[in-house]
Design a protein around this motif. Structure first.
Motif, PDB file in Angstrom:
ATOM      1  N   GLN A   1       3.888  -4.558  10.485  1.00 50.53           N
ATOM      2  CA  GLN A   1       3.855  -5.146   9.042  1.00 50.53           C
ATOM      3  C   GLN A   1       2.886  -4.477   8.411  1.00 50.53           C
ATOM      4  OE1 GLN A   1       3.536  -9.214   8.478  1.00 50.53           O
ATOM      5  NE2 GLN A   1       5.326  -9.766   9.845  1.00 50.53           N
ATOM      6  N   ILE A   2       2.847  -3.848   7.266  1.00 51.47           N
ATOM      7  CA  ILE A   2       1.934  -3.359   6.345  1.00 51.47           C
ATOM      8  C   ILE A   2       2.122  -4.274   4.921  1.00 51.47           C
ATOM      9  CG2 ILE A   2       2.194  -1.012   7.364  1.00 51.47           C
ATOM     10  CD1 ILE A   2       3.820  -0.067   5.013  1.00 51.47           C
ATOM     11  N   PRO A   3       0.857  -4.435   4.402  1.00 53.82           N
ATOM     12  CA  PRO A   3       0.973  -4.964   3.039  1.00 53.82           C
ATOM     13  C   PRO A   3       1.642  -4.177   1.942  1.00 53.82           C
ATOM     14  CG  PRO A   3      -1.223  -4.085   3.439  1.00 53.82           C
ATOM     15  CD  PRO A   3      -0.440  -3.784   4.829  1.00 53.82           C
ATOM     16  N   THR A   4       2.415  -4.828   0.960  1.00 55.70           N
ATOM     17  CA  THR A   4       2.704  -4.122   0.029  1.00 55.70           C
ATOM     18  C   THR A   4       1.587  -3.840  -1.277  1.00 55.70           C
ATOM     19  OG1 THR A   4       4.713  -5.233   0.294  1.00 55.70           O
ATOM     20  CG2 THR A   4       4.609  -3.999  -1.842  1.00 55.70           C
ATOM     21  N   THR A   5       1.428  -2.767  -1.257  1.00 53.19           N
ATOM     22  CA  THR A   5       0.171  -2.425  -2.366  1.00 53.19           C
ATOM     23  C   THR A   5       0.661  -1.626  -3.123  1.00 53.19           C
ATOM     24  OG1 THR A   5      -0.673  -0.416  -1.025  1.00 53.19           O
ATOM     25  CG2 THR A   5      -1.519  -2.537  -0.738  1.00 53.19           C
ATOM     26  N   THR A   6       0.267  -0.429  -3.738  1.00 52.55           N
ATOM     27  CA  THR A   6       1.144   0.558  -4.649  1.00 52.55           C
ATOM     28  C   THR A   6       2.067   1.135  -3.931  1.00 52.55           C
ATOM     29  OG1 THR A   6      -0.286   2.549  -4.012  1.00 52.55           O
ATOM     30  CG2 THR A   6      -1.486   1.122  -5.598  1.00 52.55           C
ATOM     31  N   PRO A   7       3.142   1.578  -4.830  1.00 53.06           N
ATOM     32  CA  PRO A   7       4.315   2.268  -4.441  1.00 53.06           C
ATOM     33  C   PRO A   7       3.969   3.329  -3.709  1.00 53.06           C
ATOM     34  CG  PRO A   7       4.754   1.638  -6.519  1.00 53.06           C
ATOM     35  CD  PRO A   7       3.326   1.370  -6.277  1.00 53.06           C
ATOM     36  N   ALA A   8       2.964   4.305  -4.207  1.00 52.23           N
ATOM     37  CA  ALA A   8       2.556   5.360  -3.117  1.00 52.23           C
ATOM     38  C   ALA A   8       2.086   5.359  -2.039  1.00 52.23           C
ATOM     39  CB  ALA A   8       1.526   6.185  -4.068  1.00 52.23           C
ATOM     40  N   GLU A   9       1.196   4.343  -1.804  1.00 63.59           N
ATOM     41  CA  GLU A   9       0.351   3.845  -0.630  1.00 63.59           C
ATOM     42  C   GLU A   9       1.322   3.433   0.265  1.00 63.59           C
ATOM     43  OE1 GLU A   9      -3.886   2.228   0.513  1.00 63.59           O
ATOM     44  OE2 GLU A   9      -2.415   0.679  -0.454  1.00 63.59           O
TER      45      GLU A   9
ATOM     46  N   TRP B   1       5.534  -1.317  -9.555  1.00 65.54           N
ATOM     47  CA  TRP B   1       6.970  -1.115  -8.769  1.00 65.54           C
ATOM     48  C   TRP B   1       8.111  -0.956  -9.711  1.00 65.54           C
ATOM     49  CZ3 TRP B   1       7.649  -0.035  -3.776  1.00 65.54           C
ATOM     50  CH2 TRP B   1       6.519  -0.136  -2.981  1.00 65.54           C
ATOM     51  N   ALA B   2       8.006  -1.195 -11.113  1.00 64.32           N
ATOM     52  CA  ALA B   2       9.296  -0.737 -11.878  1.00 64.32           C
ATOM     53  C   ALA B   2       9.466   0.519 -11.943  1.00 64.32           C
ATOM     54  CB  ALA B   2       8.870  -1.432 -13.231  1.00 64.32           C
ATOM     55  N   ASN B   3      11.011   0.746 -11.842  1.00 60.56           N
ATOM     56  CA  ASN B   3      11.428   2.306 -11.812  1.00 60.56           C
ATOM     57  C   ASN B   3      10.710   3.220 -10.695  1.00 60.56           C
ATOM     58  OD1 ASN B   3      13.070   1.899 -13.880  1.00 60.56           O
ATOM     59  ND2 ASN B   3      11.234   1.857 -15.380  1.00 60.56           N
ATOM     60  N   THR B   4      10.625   2.487  -9.314  1.00 56.90           N
ATOM     61  CA  THR B   4      10.149   3.368  -8.240  1.00 56.90           C
ATOM     62  C   THR B   4      11.350   3.897  -7.394  1.00 56.90           C
ATOM     63  OG1 THR B   4       8.164   2.041  -8.163  1.00 56.90           O
ATOM     64  CG2 THR B   4       8.800   2.931  -6.044  1.00 56.90           C
ATOM     65  N   ASP B   5      11.271   5.145  -7.339  1.00 55.07           N
ATOM     66  CA  ASP B   5      12.380   5.682  -6.089  1.00 55.07           C
ATOM     67  C   ASP B   5      12.131   5.320  -4.651  1.00 55.07           C
ATOM     68  OD1 ASP B   5      14.503   7.079  -4.985  1.00 55.07           O
ATOM     69  OD2 ASP B   5      13.617   9.344  -5.692  1.00 55.07           O
ATOM     70  N   LEU B   6      12.509   4.129  -4.362  1.00 54.93           N
ATOM     71  CA  LEU B   6      11.897   4.083  -2.882  1.00 54.93           C
ATOM     72  C   LEU B   6      12.783   4.895  -1.763  1.00 54.93           C
ATOM     73  CD1 LEU B   6      10.511   2.019  -1.087  1.00 54.93           C
ATOM     74  CD2 LEU B   6      12.358   0.219  -1.675  1.00 54.93           C
ATOM     75  N   LEU B   7      14.256   4.684  -2.146  1.00 56.84           N
ATOM     76  CA  LEU B   7      15.175   5.294  -1.254  1.00 56.84           C
ATOM     77  C   LEU B   7      14.873   6.862  -0.989  1.00 56.84           C
ATOM     78  CD1 LEU B   7      17.578   5.337   0.629  1.00 56.84           C
ATOM     79  CD2 LEU B   7      19.055   5.723  -1.376  1.00 56.84           C
ATOM     80  N   GLY B   8      14.683   7.517  -2.288  1.00 51.98           N
ATOM     81  CA  GLY B   8      14.788   8.961  -2.197  1.00 51.98           C
ATOM     82  C   GLY B   8      13.325   9.418  -1.794  1.00 51.98           C
TER      83      GLY B   8
END
Ligand code: ZN
Length: 287
Positions: free
Chosen positions: A30-38, A83-90
Motif C-alpha cells: 500500500q502507498i499513500p495517495t499524495t500528489t498524482p506525480a508522486e 487530482w482533477a484531469n489526471t491522466d492515470l492510465l496513460g
C-alpha cells in the motif's frame, strides 16, 4: 508463469498487488495517495521491480472509461485536491508498456465478486467514506457514455432526519450525502465507530442504504446485491438494512433467493474483491 497486476487507486491509498494465474495474491503493498506525480511514480516503480504481464486499474472517480474519448483513462472532475484531469492510465501504461485495463473501483469489486461466486448478474455497493456502486449484467459492466454513479442517486428522506442537509458537496442530501460514513459524524458530532449501537442514526442510515438496494433491485433485477465498505463491516448494519429493504420493497418483486442470500456482504473478506477483479480484468487483456 503469467502474472497479473492490480492497482486499487483510492483517494487515501493505492493498493498494489501481484497475482498468479489462479488470481492468488503473491505480493501486495500500500502507498499513500499524495500528489498524482508522486503516487504514479511510486506505482510505476513498484511494477518495474515486480514485473507483470498485464494489469488493471480500479480507480476512484469520476473517471473517463470511454475508449473513444481524448481523455480516456483520466480521473476527471474529482474534488480531491490536485487530482482533477489526471491522466492515470496513460502515464502508467506508457511507463510499463503492458496491456492495462481501466475501470472504476466498484466495477473491479463487482467483477471480483462475480469471479469468486460465479454469479454474473449482481450489483456491488461500497459504503464507507463515500458511496459507489457497480453492476454486472450477464457478465458485462453496465454503462453507456460513462460509468454509473449510484452513490449520488436521490432517495427519500427519513422522517426523523429532515433537518440534516447532507454532506455531498454537489447535491447535499443525495445517497452519499446522507448515508456515507462522514454523514454520521456530521449529524451527531460523534465518529461512526464511537456511536452506540442503540443510537437512532443507525436505522436512519440503514433506511437510506436499503433504498439504494431497492432501487438497484427495481432497475437492474440482479441475482444478488453485495454491500461492502467500512460501514457495512459492522455486524448490526446488515440486519437493519435487510429489514428495511423488505419493508420498502413490500413484496412487489419476487426475490430470486432468501433475503440472507440476496443482500449480502462481500464473498471476499477485507474488501479484497477489487484485487481479484483486477487480476481477472488484466487476464482478459491477454485474450
Ligand atoms: Zn451527491
Amino acid at each position: 508463469m503469467t502474472r497479473f497486476g492490480s492497482i486499487e487507486a483510492g483517494g487515501t491509498k493505492f493498493v498494489l498487488a501481484i497475482g498468479d494465474e489462479n488470481f492468488k495474491i503473491l505480493e501486495a503493498e500500500q502507498i499513500p495517495t499524495t500528489t498524482p506525480a508522486e503516487t504514479i511514480a511510486r506505482t510505476v516503480d513498484y511494477f518495474k521491480s515486480h514485473p507483470v504481464d498485464a494489469l488493471a486499474i480500479g480507480s476512484f472517480g469520476p473517471i473517463d472509461i470511454n475508449q473513444d474519448s481524448l481523455t480516456y483513462g483520466y480521473v476527471t472532475t474529482t474534488p480531491k485536491s490536485g487530482w482533477a484531469n489526471t491522466d492515470l492510465l496513460g502515464k502508467i501504461q506508457s511507463a510499463l508498456q503492458i496491456p492495462v485495463a481501466f475501470t472504476t473501483d466498484v466495477n473491479s469489486s463487482a467483477f471480483g465478486e462475480s469471479i469468486v461466486t460465479g454469479k454474473d448478474c449482481l450489483v456491488y455497493f461500497t459504503i464507507g467514506t463515500g458511496i459507489g456502486g457497480g453492476a454486472l449484467q450477464n457478465g458485462q459492466f453496465i454503462g453507456g457514455v460513462s460509468h454509473a454513479e449510484m452513490g449520488h442517486q436521490l432517495i427519500k428522506r427519513h422522517a426523523a432526519d429532515l433537518d440534516f442537509p447532507g454532506v455531498c458537496p454537489f447535491h447535499g442530501d443525495c445517497l452519499e450525502g446522507v448515508a456515507a460514513g462522514p454523514s454520521l459524524e456530521a449529524r451527531t458530532g460523534i465518529r461512526g465507530e464511537d456511536l452506540p449501537l442503540d443510537h437512532e442514526v443507525w436505522d436512519i442510515q440503514a433506511y437510506y442504504i436499503a433504498q439504494a438496494a431497492v432501487n438497484a433491485t427495481l432497475t437492474h433485477a440482479p441475482g444478488r446485491i453485495i454491500l461492502g465498505g467500512g460501514v457495512m463491516a459492522q455486524e448490526h448494519m446488515m440486519a437493519r438494512v435487510r429489514k428495511q429493504f423488505v419493508d420498502l420493497l413490500s413484496g412487489y418483486v419476487q426475490m430470486p433467493c432468501s433475503i440472507e442470500d440476496y443482500l449480502v456482504r462481500p464473498a471476499v473478506s477485507n474488501n479484497g474483491s477489487a484485487t481479484i477483479g483486477n487480476f481477472a480484468l488484466a487476464a482478459q487483456k491477454l485474450l
